[in-house]
Design a protein around this motif. Structure first.
Motif, PDB file in Angstrom:
ATOM      1  N   HIS A  59      -3.840   2.132  -9.610  1.00  0.00           N
ATOM      2  CA  HIS A  59      -2.975   1.736  -8.499  1.00  0.00           C
ATOM      3  C   HIS A  59      -3.839   1.294  -7.313  1.00  0.00           C
ATOM      4  CE1 HIS A  59       0.083   1.646  -5.440  1.00  0.00           C
ATOM      5  NE2 HIS A  59       1.003   1.783  -6.388  1.00  0.00           N
ATOM      6  N   ASP A 105     -15.959  -1.161 -12.877  1.00  0.00           N
ATOM      7  CA  ASP A 105     -15.150  -1.529 -11.720  1.00  0.00           C
ATOM      8  C   ASP A 105     -14.049  -2.520 -12.115  1.00  0.00           C
ATOM      9  OD1 ASP A 105     -14.633  -1.162  -8.967  1.00  0.00           O
ATOM     10  OD2 ASP A 105     -15.430  -3.163  -8.564  1.00  0.00           O
ATOM     11  N   LEU A 107      -3.453   0.922  -4.072  1.00  0.00           N
ATOM     12  CA  LEU A 107      -3.411   1.660  -2.806  1.00  0.00           C
ATOM     13  C   LEU A 107      -3.520   3.168  -2.981  1.00  0.00           C
ATOM     14  CD1 LEU A 107      -0.578  -0.361  -1.058  1.00  0.00           C
ATOM     15  CD2 LEU A 107      -3.045  -0.562  -0.725  1.00  0.00           C
ATOM     16  N   ALA A 108      -2.971   3.680  -4.057  1.00  0.00           N
ATOM     17  CA  ALA A 108      -2.932   5.137  -4.213  1.00  0.00           C
ATOM     18  C   ALA A 108      -4.093   5.670  -5.034  1.00  0.00           C
ATOM     19  CB  ALA A 108      -1.616   5.552  -4.866  1.00  0.00           C
ATOM     20  N   GLU A 109      -4.833   4.798  -5.750  1.00  0.00           N
ATOM     21  CA  GLU A 109      -5.935   5.292  -6.587  1.00  0.00           C
ATOM     22  C   GLU A 109      -7.232   4.513  -6.362  1.00  0.00           C
ATOM     23  OE1 GLU A 109      -3.416   7.123 -10.356  1.00  0.00           O
ATOM     24  OE2 GLU A 109      -4.092   5.070 -10.532  1.00  0.00           O
ATOM     25  N   TYR A 110      -7.145   3.183  -6.504  1.00  0.00           N
ATOM     26  CA  TYR A 110      -8.362   2.361  -6.512  1.00  0.00           C
ATOM     27  C   TYR A 110      -9.209   2.537  -5.245  1.00  0.00           C
ATOM     28  CZ  TYR A 110     -11.395  -1.709  -7.007  1.00  0.00           C
ATOM     29  OH  TYR A 110     -12.481  -2.523  -7.091  1.00  0.00           O
ATOM     30  N   ILE A 111      -8.537   2.590  -4.069  1.00  0.00           N
ATOM     31  CA  ILE A 111      -9.306   2.666  -2.809  1.00  0.00           C
ATOM     32  C   ILE A 111     -10.101   3.965  -2.686  1.00  0.00           C
ATOM     33  CG2 ILE A 111      -7.829   1.125  -1.446  1.00  0.00           C
ATOM     34  CD1 ILE A 111      -6.902   3.873  -0.040  1.00  0.00           C
ATOM     35  N   TYR A 112      -9.763   4.973  -3.459  1.00  0.00           N
ATOM     36  CA  TYR A 112     -10.504   6.239  -3.399  1.00  0.00           C
ATOM     37  C   TYR A 112     -11.741   6.231  -4.298  1.00  0.00           C
ATOM     38  CZ  TYR A 112      -6.538   8.177  -0.894  1.00  0.00           C
ATOM     39  OH  TYR A 112      -5.573   8.425   0.038  1.00  0.00           O
ATOM     40  N   GLY A 113     -11.906   5.145  -5.039  1.00  0.00           N
ATOM     41  CA  GLY A 113     -13.019   5.109  -5.984  1.00  0.00           C
ATOM     42  C   GLY A 113     -12.627   5.603  -7.364  1.00  0.00           C
ATOM     43  N   VAL A 114     -11.322   5.681  -7.603  1.00  0.00           N
ATOM     44  CA  VAL A 114     -10.838   6.140  -8.907  1.00  0.00           C
ATOM     45  C   VAL A 114     -11.175   5.097  -9.977  1.00  0.00           C
ATOM     46  CG1 VAL A 114      -8.765   6.610 -10.269  1.00  0.00           C
ATOM     47  CG2 VAL A 114      -8.995   7.589  -7.987  1.00  0.00           C
ATOM     48  N   THR A 115     -11.785   5.563 -11.066  1.00  0.00           N
ATOM     49  CA  THR A 115     -12.072   4.709 -12.216  1.00  0.00           C
ATOM     50  C   THR A 115     -11.369   5.337 -13.419  1.00  0.00           C
ATOM     51  OG1 THR A 115     -14.043   6.011 -12.666  1.00  0.00           O
ATOM     52  CG2 THR A 115     -14.329   4.022 -11.325  1.00  0.00           C
ATOM     53  N   ALA A 175       0.686   5.174 -10.967  1.00  0.00           N
ATOM     54  CA  ALA A 175      -0.199   6.212 -10.435  1.00  0.00           C
ATOM     55  C   ALA A 175      -0.019   7.481 -11.270  1.00  0.00           C
ATOM     56  CB  ALA A 175       0.131   6.489  -8.975  1.00  0.00           C
TER      57      ALA A 175
END
Lengths: 391, 115
Positions: free
Chosen positions: A129, A122, A131-139, A251
């Motif tokens: 990013h 984490d 707003l465009a990646e992290y909030i979706y759970g992107v690692t 992103a």
């Protein structure tokens, strides 16, 4: 610009280390001072990505310079994601080339195992990013998974090729005392046998457990200096001949072709141009294989192989020790380990060993030109270094 | 009210940015007062995806699916997938749903379903 040489090197094991981050940084510094025979430095750069978040310690360079009793030398901490290490070497290079300083110590250090694996992942995911990646759970593993799926579809790379990278790098690490993983693996064990799905489960489909680097602690150090100082210390003349750095969109979805690593291509081009060599001249390379797919993709983008042919060269054994262009003789991030901020300095450490002829069993014979690619974010900040051994 | 994800359209050259930027990547002569906010389309094609088996610790589920979608009009977006057997190139349609829960905060984002 003045020429810049590597006077001394040092490294810790890349593994789980049970001592404070300051010491993880200081020990390789101590080794490098001994190696070079130098007692004083003008400036210290410490590359580190997560001390503020993971170890609750900020201002790392100030702590390290004092721990080494090198005060009042200047000290600066450099945070540039997983490319922190090579970025710090670039700063050290510029300090000497400009004539500002004569002896510069560059340390990379990271202690990620102070927290558990999920927290470590984490922490690294904060690179994405917000707003465009992290909030979706992107690692980072998930970006690598999406990259790998498209790459496999487009260029015919298979899970077998990815596993071959892992097998090769694990094998190389067997001869590296400082590597994190001393574990010989086989295609049968991680891919073909009925137990393979247990041994090697999916992490970020299509990438599996053995496609990922381990989470490591570790430190590495290079002492850089001028030709004049080199004359006094009688060490092999390893010159930093080329440095390139390039960036790409934050992103990943914004890139025109998501299978292109434009920053790798550009950083490598700059580095080779500055060193006045071609990719084909390189004798040994350390590439940033945080995920196995990246070793294949980077070997193409830096110019060793044509786009889409990296996995074919791998199949033919061209990237093994003794092959046409050995990649990751140290074991790479895959098996040597990936203490994020230290990795770029660790890669340079291996290349200096190879060019000095001190790499023991994993030595590439008569290596004269070495290359490293240190890859930050998911390819949004890349630093490439070219080293040349002078007579 | 229909929920949307908004992109930033440059008032001078029309280039659409998602996520937002301070300077237009195409004409390079903008500042953020010169962008018009436009909703992103919700239909598109799945470009690539992954099934993540170790999602970040605030997700209390064993796996999450993530993908990059090329929306109608050519804009791309990263989102979550709620699709059983995703395939590259399939048609998808997005809905705005909660994509991440933190202790005191819920984040809304695009979740794609098979179209």
């Amino acid at each position: 610009m003045r020429e810049v040489y590597v006077a001394g090197i040092g490294i810790t094991s890349f593994t789980r280390l049970e001592y404070p981050l300051v010491e993880i940084a200081a020990y390789p510094g101590l080794m490098a001072l001994r190696d070079s025979g130098l007692k004083k430095i003008d400036q210290l750069y410490v590359a580190n990505m997560g001390s503020g978040r993971v170890n609750a310690q900020t201002g790392l360079a100030s702590a390290v310079v004092d721990h080494l009793s090198l005060t009042p030398a200047g000290a600066v901490t450099i945070e540039n994601g997983p490319a922190s290490g090579a970025s710090a070497i670039k700063e050290g290079f510029m300090a000497i080339a400009s004539g500002m300083h004569d002896v510069v110590m560059v340390i990379g250090a990271e202690r990620m195992r102070e927290v558990n694996q999920l927290e470590a992942t984490d922490f690294v995911a904060t690179l994405t990013h917000p707003l465009a990646e992290y909030i979706y759970g992107v690692t980072l593993p998930s970006l690598a998974g999406m990259f790998a799926r498209l790459y496999m579809e487009k260029y015919g790379v298979t899970s077998r090729h990815l596993a071959m990278v892992a097998v090769k790098n694990h094998h190389n690490a067997m001869d590296n005392f400082y590597a994190h993983l001393h574990e010989e693996i086989t295609l049968e064990g991680i891919l073909d046998s009925p137990e393979a799905s247990t041994n090697n489960p999916y992490v970020a489909d299509p990438l599996r457990f053995y496609d990922m680097c381990p989470v490591s602690d570790g430190g590495a150090c290079l002492i850089l200096t001028t030709a004049e100082v080199m004359k006094k210390i009688n060490k092999p003349m390893i010159r930093i001949a080329g440095i390139g750095q390039a960036t790409d969109t934050h992103a990943v979805h914004e890139r025109k072709d998501p299978t292109d690593l434009l920053a790798v291509r550009e950083a490598a081009r700059q580095s080779f141009e500055m060193a006045k060599v071609k990719p084909q001249d390189v004798d040994v390379a350390e590439l940033h294989d945080a995920f196995t797919i990246l070793e294949i993709a980077e070997s193409e983008e830096v110019g060793f192989f044509k786009k889409g042919e990296g996995h074919i060269a791998l199949e033919k054994g061209e990237t093994k020790i003794g092959g046409k262009i050995p990649i990751n003789p140290s074991g790479g991030l895959k098996a040597k380990g990936h203490p994020v901020g230290a990795t770029g300095v660790g890669q340079a450490h291996e290349i200096v060993l190879q060019l000095r002829g001190e790499a023991k069993k994993r030595q590439m014979q008569n290596a004269k030109i070495g290359f490293t690619c240190n890859f930050g974010g998911f390819g949004n900040n890349v630093v490439c270094l070219t080293f040349i051994k002078e007579k | 009210m229909e929920l949307n994800i908004y992109a930033y359209k440059c008032k001078r050259c029309g280039e659409i940015h998602y996520p937002y930027k301070t300077i237009c990547k195409k004409c390079g002569e903008n500042d953020h007062n010169e962008f018009e906010i436009v909703p992103l389309p919700k239909k598109g094609k799945l470009l690539t995806f992954t099934i993540l088996h170790n999602p970040p610790s605030d997700y209390e589920v064993p796996t999450i699916s993530l993908g990059i979608v090329e929306l109608e009009g050519g804009q791309r977006i990263t989102g979550q997938l709620n699709i059983k057997n995703p395939k590259i190139g399939m048609n998808v349609e997005g809905k705005i749903e909660v994509v991440r829960k933190e202790a005191y905060n819920k984040h809304l984002g695009m979740v794609f379903y098979q179209a």
